[in-house]
Design an enzyme around this catalytic site. Structure first.
Site: not given
Ligand code: IMP
Ligand code: MG
Length: 177
Positions: A48, A102-103, A106, A134, A155-156, A162, A168
Site C-alpha cells: 500500500g 505506511e499508507d 486503521d 483513522k 474505506f478509502v 486498494d 492502487r
Molecule cells: P490495521 O492493522 O487495522 O491498522 O490495518 C492496516 C492495513 O489495512 C493497511 O496497511 C491497509 O493495507 C489496510 N487498510 C485499512 N484501512 C484501509 C482502507 O480504508 N482502504 C484500503 N486498505 C485499508
Molecule cells: Mg498497508
C-alpha cells in the site's frame, strides 16, 4: 473524475492530487528537518505505501537508505488468532534511525506489531509516517510521528490503497460512497 466504480462499489473523490502533493511536500520538509545530520533507514511497507513512499522520498533531503518490508497475516493456531509475520526485516536496522512509512493506520494492530518487531532489533530510534490515520478505529493508542491526514472510519482507495486488489494506481484518494 469525481465518481468511480470498482467492482461492486461506488467511490467519490476524497483527496485530490493537489492536496496529496501539498501534504507530501510538507511531510518531506518536516522529516528533512528532523533528520538533519542523520542518515536514517526508511522501511516502506508494501504494497500500500509504494506511491506515498515514492513521492515522499523525493522530498526528503538527507542521505538515507531505503528498504521494503511486507506484513503477511495468516491465521495462527494459537488463541490470539491472527499471527503476523514481517518479511524483509533484517538486522541492518540495529543502531540505526528507523523511519517506517505506511499508507494507512486503521485499527493500528499491524503497526503495533511491526513496531515491536523493529524495536526487537535495537534501532537507535524509531518513527512512523503514515499518510492516513483513522483515529476512531484505533484499537490501542499508538504514536504516529508524521500523519498526512486524519480521516473518518470509512474505506478509502487510491494512491497505493486498494479495494480487492484494484485502485492502487489512482492518483487521488476516493472514499466509499
Ligand atoms: P490495521 O492493522 O487495522 O491498522 O490495518 C492496516 C492495513 O489495512 C493497511 O496497511 C491497509 O493495507 C489496510 N487498510 C485499512 N484501512 C484501509 C482502507 O480504508 N482502504 C484500503 N486498505 C485499508
Ligand atoms: Mg498497508
Amino acid at each position: 473524475m469525481h465518481m468511480l466504480k470498482i467492482k461492486d462499489k461506488e467511490f467519490t473523490l476524497y483527496l485530490s492530487q493537489k492536496e496529496l502533493e501539498r501534504k507530501v511536500k510538507e511531510l518531506g520538509e518536516q522529516i528533512s528537518k528532523d533528520y538533519q545530520g542523520k542518515s536514517p533507514i526508511v522501511l516502506g511497507v508494501l504494497n500500500g505505501a509504494f506511491m506515498f513512499l515514492s513521492d515522499l522520498m523525493k522530498e526528503v533531503e538527507v542521505p538515507l537508505e531505503l528498504s521494503f518490508i511486507k506484513i503477511a497475516s495468516y491465521s495462527g493456531t494459537n488463541s490470539t488468532g491472527k499471527v503476523k509475520e514481517v518479511i524483509g526485516l533484517s538486522e541492518d536496522v540495529k543502531g540505526r534511525h528507523v523511519l517506517i512509512v505506511e499508507d494507512i493506520v486503521d485499527t493500528g494492530l499491524s503497526m503495533t506489531h511491526l513496531k515491536e518487531m523493529v524495536e526487537a532489533q535495537k534501532p537507535a530510534s524509531i518513527a512512523i509516517a503514515s499518510l492516513l490515520v483513522k483515529p476512531e478505529a484505533l484499537k490501542e493508542p499508538i504514536d504516529i510521528d508524521y500523519v498526512g491526514f486524519d480521516i473518518p472510519t470509512k474505506f478509502v482507495v487510491g494512491y497505493g490503497l486498494d479495494y480487492d486488489g484494484f485502485g492502487r494506481n489512482l492518483k487521488e484518494i476516493y472514499q466509499l460512497k
